[in-house]
Design a protein around this motif. Structure first.
Motif, PDB file in Angstrom:
ATOM      1  N   LEU A  46       0.843  -1.196   0.000  1.00  0.00           N
ATOM      2  CA  LEU A  46       0.000   0.000   0.000  1.00  0.00           C
ATOM      3  C   LEU A  46       0.875   1.241   0.000  1.00  0.00           C
ATOM      4  N   SER A  47       0.311   2.334  -0.458  1.00  0.00           N
ATOM      5  CA  SER A  47       1.063   3.579  -0.529  1.00  0.00           C
ATOM      6  C   SER A  47       1.023   4.304   0.806  1.00  0.00           C
ATOM      7  N   LEU A  48       2.048   5.083   1.056  1.00  0.00           N
ATOM      8  CA  LEU A  48       2.081   5.918   2.248  1.00  0.00           C
ATOM      9  C   LEU A  48       0.883   6.861   2.183  1.00  0.00           C
ATOM     10  N   GLY A  49       0.087   6.851   3.212  1.00  0.00           N
ATOM     11  CA  GLY A  49      -1.104   7.697   3.235  1.00  0.00           C
ATOM     12  C   GLY A  49      -2.398   6.928   3.138  1.00  0.00           C
ATOM     13  N   GLU A  50      -2.323   5.629   2.811  1.00  0.00           N
ATOM     14  CA  GLU A  50      -3.540   4.822   2.679  1.00  0.00           C
ATOM     15  C   GLU A  50      -3.906   4.197   4.028  1.00  0.00           C
ATOM     16  N   LEU A  51      -4.299   5.042   4.965  1.00  0.00           N
ATOM     17  CA  LEU A  51      -4.615   4.575   6.311  1.00  0.00           C
ATOM     18  C   LEU A  51      -5.849   3.679   6.321  1.00  0.00           C
ATOM     19  N   SER A  52      -6.858   4.031   5.548  1.00  0.00           N
ATOM     20  CA  SER A  52      -8.075   3.205   5.501  1.00  0.00           C
ATOM     21  C   SER A  52      -7.771   1.811   4.962  1.00  0.00           C
ATOM     22  N   LYS A  53      -6.938   1.744   3.926  1.00  0.00           N
ATOM     23  CA  LYS A  53      -6.580   0.444   3.354  1.00  0.00           C
ATOM     24  C   LYS A  53      -5.799  -0.390   4.352  1.00  0.00           C
ATOM     25  N   LEU A  54      -4.945   0.259   5.138  1.00  0.00           N
ATOM     26  CA  LEU A  54      -4.185  -0.441   6.172  1.00  0.00           C
ATOM     27  C   LEU A  54      -5.136  -1.076   7.186  1.00  0.00           C
ATOM     28  N   ILE A  55      -6.085  -0.294   7.654  1.00  0.00           N
ATOM     29  CA  ILE A  55      -7.037  -0.801   8.641  1.00  0.00           C
ATOM     30  C   ILE A  55      -7.873  -1.936   8.056  1.00  0.00           C
ATOM     31  N   GLU A  56      -8.363  -1.755   6.846  1.00  0.00           N
ATOM     32  CA  GLU A  56      -9.186  -2.783   6.196  1.00  0.00           C
ATOM     33  C   GLU A  56      -8.395  -4.080   6.011  1.00  0.00           C
ATOM     34  N   THR A  57      -7.125  -3.963   5.646  1.00  0.00           N
ATOM     35  CA  THR A  57      -6.280  -5.148   5.448  1.00  0.00           C
ATOM     36  C   THR A  57      -6.105  -5.906   6.750  1.00  0.00           C
ATOM     37  N   PHE A  58      -5.763  -5.209   7.810  1.00  0.00           N
ATOM     38  CA  PHE A  58      -5.564  -5.874   9.102  1.00  0.00           C
ATOM     39  C   PHE A  58      -6.866  -6.473   9.623  1.00  0.00           C
ATOM     40  N   GLN A  59      -7.957  -5.776   9.457  1.00  0.00           N
ATOM     41  CA  GLN A  59      -9.225  -6.318   9.932  1.00  0.00           C
ATOM     42  C   GLN A  59      -9.620  -7.564   9.146  1.00  0.00           C
ATOM     43  N   LYS A  60      -9.378  -7.560   7.847  1.00  0.00           N
ATOM     44  CA  LYS A  60      -9.673  -8.731   7.016  1.00  0.00           C
ATOM     45  C   LYS A  60      -8.857  -9.931   7.449  1.00  0.00           C
ATOM     46  N   GLU A  61      -7.622  -9.672   7.908  1.00  0.00           N
ATOM     47  CA  GLU A  61      -6.726 -10.744   8.336  1.00  0.00           C
ATOM     48  C   GLU A  61      -6.831 -11.037   9.840  1.00  0.00           C
ATOM     49  N   ASN A  62      -7.816 -10.413  10.498  1.00  0.00           N
ATOM     50  CA  ASN A  62      -8.040 -10.622  11.940  1.00  0.00           C
ATOM     51  C   ASN A  62      -6.818 -10.250  12.780  1.00  0.00           C
ATOM     52  N   VAL A  63      -6.131  -9.197  12.367  1.00  0.00           N
ATOM     53  CA  VAL A  63      -4.985  -8.701  13.125  1.00  0.00           C
ATOM     54  C   VAL A  63      -5.483  -7.785  14.243  1.00  0.00           C
ATOM     55  N   THR A  64      -5.100  -8.107  15.477  1.00  0.00           N
ATOM     56  CA  THR A  64      -5.470  -7.270  16.619  1.00  0.00           C
ATOM     57  C   THR A  64      -4.245  -6.632  17.281  1.00  0.00           C
ATOM     58  N   ARG A  65      -3.045  -7.071  16.885  1.00  0.00           N
ATOM     59  CA  ARG A  65      -1.796  -6.466  17.366  1.00  0.00           C
ATOM     60  C   ARG A  65      -0.900  -6.189  16.178  1.00  0.00           C
ATOM     61  N   ALA A  66      -0.287  -5.029  16.180  1.00  0.00           N
ATOM     62  CA  ALA A  66       0.589  -4.667  15.066  1.00  0.00           C
ATOM     63  C   ALA A  66       1.818  -3.939  15.588  1.00  0.00           C
ATOM     64  N   VAL A  67       2.855  -3.920  14.758  1.00  0.00           N
ATOM     65  CA  VAL A  67       4.107  -3.261  15.124  1.00  0.00           C
ATOM     66  C   VAL A  67       4.629  -2.488  13.920  1.00  0.00           C
ATOM     67  N   MET A  68       5.239  -1.330  14.183  1.00  0.00           N
ATOM     68  CA  MET A  68       5.904  -0.565  13.135  1.00  0.00           C
ATOM     69  C   MET A  68       7.390  -0.882  13.189  1.00  0.00           C
ATOM     70  N   ALA A  69       7.985  -1.193  12.056  1.00  0.00           N
ATOM     71  CA  ALA A  69       9.421  -1.488  12.014  1.00  0.00           C
ATOM     72  C   ALA A  69      10.008  -0.938  10.722  1.00  0.00           C
ATOM     73  N   GLY A  70      11.096  -0.207  10.853  1.00  0.00           N
ATOM     74  CA  GLY A  70      11.740   0.361   9.674  1.00  0.00           C
ATOM     75  C   GLY A  70      11.391   1.826   9.523  1.00  0.00           C
ATOM     76  N   GLN A  71      12.351   2.562   9.050  1.00  0.00           N
ATOM     77  CA  GLN A  71      12.197   4.009   8.916  1.00  0.00           C
ATOM     78  C   GLN A  71      11.288   4.368   7.749  1.00  0.00           C
ATOM     79  N   VAL A  72      10.508   5.403   7.956  1.00  0.00           N
ATOM     80  CA  VAL A  72       9.833   6.110   6.868  1.00  0.00           C
ATOM     81  C   VAL A  72      10.417   7.508   6.878  1.00  0.00           C
ATOM     82  N   LYS A  73      11.059   7.883   5.809  1.00  0.00           N
ATOM     83  CA  LYS A  73      11.771   9.169   5.774  1.00  0.00           C
ATOM     84  C   LYS A  73      10.828  10.318   6.120  1.00  0.00           C
ATOM     85  N   HIS A  74      11.312  11.222   6.973  1.00  0.00           N
ATOM     86  CA  HIS A  74      10.498  12.348   7.404  1.00  0.00           C
ATOM     87  C   HIS A  74      10.007  13.170   6.221  1.00  0.00           C
TER      88      HIS A  74
END
Length: 286
Positions: free
Chosen positions: A56-84
């Motif tokens: 997904l592209s940076l900025g697609e917050l809705s798609k991120l949520i929909e993806t995790f919910q579809k996969e029954n993800v209830t815990r998530a972690v951020m790893a790796g830099q996103v350039k400021h």
């Protein structure tokens, strides 16, 4: 809770966390950021049925949520830099992220990611510490290399930590580069390695112009966690590239924060530092 969501930025961090999560028997759903994540992530998924990747592209917050919910993800972690600069200039926000951005009091990384974490939490997705499963990679207090800091370097560490903590408190950056208790460079949006190289360029220019006589041309790099570091994101990290940047800049000492800094490829980092006579010390917060 056998599935972990992984929001993957750039570098090796996402792969290290992926390996650690799989070693703990977790399936991993990777939200790979098109602008940042290494394409190798697809190969990892192809080789391991316990890993599923969604791009997904940076900025697609809705798609991120929909993806995790579809996969029954209830815990998530951020790893790796996103350039400021990606976050604040290249981003194309969807409606949900645009609404969130408009609500921010200040446009800094902590404020933005904290708001994203709250939105995820409201949708039933808990964002956990980015050091989860990677505790062994956190720096332990003490001198980590064969060479200990000199008296001058120790003075620069003490001074640099004061400056770095103040700068980090404003979420500007987490690294300063010091020579003879003079601040040569402060990290901003360009990142740690670029700040180190900028300091090296400044000192080289001063030397060429004959203006560096009052300064020890050797540089000390000081990297700290923020005063109220949220371990869910933007945790300080050093790796081989950090040492390589220091070599190019003629930096001879690196101070990091014990218990709050991840060291990637520790054996390689320490070997390279020892070969280059670079001192690395992990300092406990007072």
């Amino acid at each position: 809770m056998n599935t972990l969501g992984l929001i993957a930025g750039n570098g090796r961090f996402p792969f290290l966390l992926l390996d650690a999560a799989r070693a703990h028997g977790l399936e991993v759903v990777v939200a790979a950021i098109k602008e940042e994540t290494d394409p190798e992530m697809d190969a990892r998924a192809a080789a391991d049925s316990g890993v599923r990747v969604y791009w997904l592209s940076l900025g697609e917050l809705s798609k991120l949520i929909e993806t995790f919910q579809k996969e029954n993800v209830t815990r998530a972690v951020m790893a790796g830099q996103v350039k400021h600069k990606q976050i604040f200039s290249s981003i194309r926000p969807d409606w949900r992220l645009a609404k969130l951005l408009l609500s921010l009091r200040t446009r800094n990384t902590d404020m933005l990611l904290g708001a994203v974490a709250k939105v995820l939490g409201d949708e039933g997705i808990e964002l956990i510490s980015s050091t989860a499963y990677l505790e062994p990679l956190l720096a332990q207090a003490g001198v980590l290399t064969e060479r200990v800091p000199s008296e001058q370097e120790q003075s620069d560490i003490d001074y640099g930590r004061e400056v770095a903590m103040a700068v980090a408190g404003y979420d500007i950056g987490q690294t300063v580069v010091v020579a003879s208790q003079a601040c040569v460079a402060v990290e901003a949006m360009e990142g740690t390695d670029a700040a180190i190289e900028r300091a090296g360029t400044i000192m080289k220019t001063l030397a060429e112009e004959g203006d560096a006589s009052t300064l020890d041309r050797r540089l000390t790099v000081v990297k700290v966690a923020k005063p109220n570091q949220d371990m869910r994101f933007d945790v300080p990290v050093i790796g081989l590239k950090t040492i390589e940047a220091m070599e190019r800049a003629n930096a001879t000492c690196l101070a990091i924060e014990a218990g709050r800094t991840l060291i990637f490829d520790r054996s390689t980092v320490l070997l390279r530092a020892n070969t280059a006579k670079i001192a690395i010390v992990a300092v406990e917060r007072g």
